[in-house]
Scaffold this motif. Structure first.
Motif, short mmCIF file in Angstrom:
data_model
loop_
_atom_site.label_atom_id
_atom_site.label_comp_id
_atom_site.label_asym_id
_atom_site.label_seq_id
_atom_site.Cartn_x
_atom_site.Cartn_y
_atom_site.Cartn_z
N ASN A 200 0.86 -1.38 0.09
CA ASN A 200 -0.06 -0.15 -0.05
C ASN A 200 0.86 1.39 0.04
OD1 ASN A 200 -2.81 -1.07 -0.11
ND2 ASN A 200 -2.34 -1.95 2.16
N LEU A 201 2.19 1.12 -0.19
CA LEU A 201 3.06 2.21 -0.12
C LEU A 201 2.61 3.45 -0.82
CD1 LEU A 201 6.29 0.82 0.86
CD2 LEU A 201 5.02 2.05 2.48
N GLU A 202 2.66 3.13 -2.28
CA GLU A 202 2.43 3.89 -3.39
C GLU A 202 1.08 4.54 -3.33
OE1 GLU A 202 4.49 5.43 -5.33
OE2 GLU A 202 5.98 4.58 -4.30
N PHE A 203 0.10 3.57 -2.93
CA PHE A 203 -1.32 4.10 -2.86
C PHE A 203 -1.44 5.25 -1.85
CE2 PHE A 203 -4.85 2.93 -0.15
CZ PHE A 203 -5.81 3.68 -0.71
N VAL A 204 -0.80 4.97 -0.50
CA VAL A 204 -0.95 5.87 0.66
C VAL A 204 -0.20 7.41 0.23
CG1 VAL A 204 -0.23 6.37 2.90
CG2 VAL A 204 -1.38 4.34 2.27
N LYS A 205 0.63 7.23 -0.65
CA LYS A 205 1.29 8.54 -1.20
C LYS A 205 0.28 9.24 -1.88
CE LYS A 205 6.32 8.32 -1.32
NZ LYS A 205 7.47 7.95 -2.18
N THR A 206 -0.32 8.63 -2.90
CA THR A 206 -1.18 9.29 -3.73
C THR A 206 -2.37 9.94 -2.96
OG1 THR A 206 -2.49 7.22 -4.22
CG2 THR A 206 -0.65 7.70 -5.47
N LEU A 207 -2.60 9.34 -1.85
CA LEU A 207 -3.77 10.14 -1.07
C LEU A 207 -3.07 11.47 -0.34
CD1 LEU A 207 -5.20 7.13 0.97
CD2 LEU A 207 -6.30 8.11 -0.84
N GLY A 208 -1.92 11.56 -0.45
CA GLY A 208 -1.36 12.90 -0.09
C GLY A 208 -0.52 12.73 1.25
N ALA A 209 0.01 11.47 1.73
CA ALA A 209 1.02 11.42 2.65
C ALA A 209 2.56 12.11 2.13
CB ALA A 209 1.18 9.82 2.97
N ASP A 210 3.24 12.65 3.03
CA ASP A 210 4.53 13.38 2.69
C ASP A 210 5.15 12.12 2.71
OD1 ASP A 210 3.78 16.25 2.44
OD2 ASP A 210 2.88 15.80 4.29
N LEU A 211 5.02 11.16 3.74
CA LEU A 211 6.10 10.21 3.84
C LEU A 211 5.36 8.93 4.22
CD1 LEU A 211 9.19 9.48 4.53
CD2 LEU A 211 8.41 9.90 7.16
N VAL A 212 5.83 7.82 3.61
CA VAL A 212 5.33 6.69 4.16
C VAL A 212 6.21 5.55 4.66
CG1 VAL A 212 3.07 6.50 2.48
CG2 VAL A 212 5.54 5.94 1.65
N ILE A 213 5.80 4.83 5.71
CA ILE A 213 6.57 3.92 6.24
C ILE A 213 6.09 2.45 6.13
CG2 ILE A 213 7.68 3.48 8.58
CD1 ILE A 213 7.10 6.46 9.16
N ASP A 214 6.84 1.43 5.72
CA ASP A 214 6.30 0.02 5.75
C ASP A 214 6.44 -0.59 7.17
OD1 ASP A 214 6.03 -2.43 5.21
OD2 ASP A 214 7.43 -2.39 3.39
N TYR A 215 5.30 -0.99 7.76
CA TYR A 215 5.63 -1.69 8.94
C TYR A 215 6.10 -2.91 9.10
CZ TYR A 215 1.00 -4.04 8.55
OH TYR A 215 0.08 -4.87 8.25
N THR A 216 6.13 -3.54 8.12
CA THR A 216 6.37 -4.84 7.83
C THR A 216 8.29 -4.83 7.55
OG1 THR A 216 6.56 -4.99 5.47
CG2 THR A 216 4.70 -5.58 6.43
N LYS A 217 8.58 -3.48 7.21
CA LYS A 217 10.15 -3.57 7.30
C LYS A 217 10.90 -2.58 8.31
CE LYS A 217 10.83 -4.72 2.63
NZ LYS A 217 9.70 -4.40 1.58
N GLU A 218 10.03 -1.84 8.80
CA GLU A 218 10.76 -0.88 9.82
C GLU A 218 9.77 -0.48 10.88
OE1 GLU A 218 11.40 2.96 7.50
OE2 GLU A 218 12.80 3.40 8.81
N ASN A 219 10.00 -0.39 12.08
CA ASN A 219 9.19 0.40 13.00
C ASN A 219 9.45 2.04 13.16
OD1 ASN A 219 8.31 1.25 15.53
ND2 ASN A 219 8.77 -0.51 16.75
N PHE A 220 8.21 2.64 12.88
CA PHE A 220 8.39 4.11 12.58
C PHE A 220 9.05 4.73 14.03
CE2 PHE A 220 4.43 3.81 15.20
CZ PHE A 220 4.21 5.03 15.67
N MET A 221 8.98 4.05 14.97
CA MET A 221 9.61 4.59 16.27
C MET A 221 11.12 4.74 16.29
SD MET A 221 7.22 3.94 19.53
CE MET A 221 7.25 2.10 19.33
N ASP A 222 11.67 3.96 15.54
CA ASP A 222 13.33 3.77 15.11
C ASP A 222 13.87 4.52 14.12
OD1 ASP A 222 13.00 1.95 17.09
OD2 ASP A 222 13.00 0.15 15.65
N THR A 223 12.80 5.49 13.35
CA THR A 223 13.44 6.37 12.49
C THR A 223 13.91 7.83 12.94
OG1 THR A 223 11.14 7.71 12.28
CG2 THR A 223 11.40 5.87 10.70
N GLY A 224 13.72 8.01 14.26
CA GLY A 224 14.07 9.37 15.16
C GLY A 224 13.22 10.61 14.78
N LYS A 225 12.19 10.26 13.93
CA LYS A 225 11.25 11.56 13.64
C LYS A 225 10.28 11.45 14.91
CE LYS A 225 8.17 13.23 9.95
NZ LYS A 225 8.39 14.36 9.19
N LYS A 226 10.16 12.70 15.25
CA LYS A 226 9.04 12.92 16.33
C LYS A 226 7.76 13.69 15.78
CE LYS A 226 12.13 12.91 20.22
NZ LYS A 226 12.04 11.58 20.84
#
Ligand SMILES: NC(=O)c1ccc[n+]([C@@H]2O[C@H](COP(=O)([O-])OP(=O)(O)OC[C@H]3O[C@@H](n4cnc5c(N)ncnc54)[C@H](OP(=O)(O)O)[C@@H]3O)[C@@H](O)[C@H]2O)c1
Length: 323
Positions: A200-226
């Protein structure tokens, strides 16, 4: 035997939930066609949706601690409201004599909340409840894809006091609530990140997300972004403020789609009217994953039960209007 539903003696087709259980408990039967009271409209339904809530109720997927109050509220061995279905779009066939806002032929969309009843050819809805003229730029199928996720996302983002310029993360960005939340957060002027699975990454981008994070590959809490706001659109009590503290700014807020049952605070005419205007202005685009005819309601429930639908699963009632 026809299910008693309201009055009139004329019959309609409806999906009856015969007991709590797997999708097969849903059966197409004849039911009494309802007749509107003085303050009600009779709507000929063209489309409805299979929502996550429909599947929760049909399967009685309720936490054990809530079983007794839930059975008292919903029905002991089967739903007291035998015709499930929360959202619909259709045409007003008859308006009660005190009805001011609607007339025969109006295209409307609605959320029936605790009344249910949208898995049918007809329904009577009180004029003052969550019913509005349908967005004029979309088809019936698309209109049935807005009220469920739209009203919940609007309610929770406003409750969290979303503000322009905030960094907002939508967890579960590809479901009915998530797809609405991404679009609404953009509308409120936030910088939006969405968490979803790879497909769903590309699809969520088309809805207007500036950034998309794949929960199957990465925990969003580990990106350092607050973030100033994290909205969990998946729910089911799996998340908490404490769990996400690491990814929140000091004044950051966390809110979950399962924080209480907002009922009419979320599902009301005012919110449907806001969503209508946002849709007509191109800010909200309905998201449809699959469309099934009413007689394939069991297949539609099987699909939604899997928990990975993209936006909404729509059911056409009677003749399809577009697809
Ligand atoms: N408070 C209330 O009154 C109220 C009322 C109605 C509903 N709700 C809640 O709202 C929830 C969402 O409804 P919905 O219709 O939007 O559901 P949905 O359309 O079925 O969406 C579920 C989303 O969850 C994602 N997901 C599934 N497993 C995940 C995981 N392990 N990690 C992250 N994301 C995951 C899916 O994305 P992927 O496919 O990309 O994994 C999908 O986008 C319901 O489950 C219910 O708990 C609350």
């Amino acid at each position: 035997m026809a299910e008693p539903y309201n009055s009139g003696g004329i019959l309609m087709k409806a999906v009856i939930c015969t007991k709590y259980g797997p999708p097969e408990v849903l059966q197409i039967r004849e039911a009494g066609k309802p007749y509107p009271g003085n303050n009600e409209v009779l709507v000929k339904i063209f489309a409805t949706s299979v929502t996550a809530s429909d599947c929760i109720i049909r399967g009685f997927k309720i936490p054990f601690s809530m079983w007794i109050p839930a059975r008292l509220a919903l029905g002991i061995t089967k739903p007291r409201k035998s015709i499930l279905g929360l959202v619909l779009s259709g045409e007003v066939e008859r308006a009660g004599e005190n009805v001011k806002e609607f007339k025969r032929g109006d295209k409307v969309y609605a959320h029936t909340l605790f009344q249910f009843g949208a898995y049918a050819e007809y329904i009577c809805i009180s004029e003052s409840s969550a019913i509005s003229q349908m967005p004029s730029n979309i088809f019936f199928e698309e209109a049935a894809a807005i009220p469920f996720g739209g009203t919940l996302a609007l309610y929770f983002l406003k409750k969290a006091n979303i503000q322009e310029g905030q960094k907002v993360l939508i967890y579960g960005a590809s479901g009915a609530v998530g797809t609405s939340a991404i679009q609404l957060a953009r509308y409120f002027g936030a910088e939006v990140s969405g968490v979803c699975s790879t497909v769903n990454l590309e699809f969520v981008k088309t809805l207007g997300a500036d950034l998309v994070i794949d929960y199957t590959k990465e925990n969003f809490m580990d990106t350092g972004k607050k973030y100033d706001l994290i909205f969990d659109a998946v729910g089911k009590k799996k998340s908490s403020h404490l769990q996400y503290k690491k990814a929140l700014n000091p004044d950051g807020r966390f809110i979950s789609v399962d924080d209480g049952s907002p009922g009419e605070q979320a599902v009301n005419k005012a919110n449907l009217t806001i969503l209508k205007e946002l849709t007509e202005n191109g800010i909200i685009k309905p998201v449809i994953d699959k469309i099934y005819p009413l007689n394939q309601i069991v297949d539609a429930h099987r699909y939604v039960d899997m928990g990975h639908k993209k936006g909404n699963v729509v059911i056409t009632v009677g003749h399809s209007t577009k697809y």
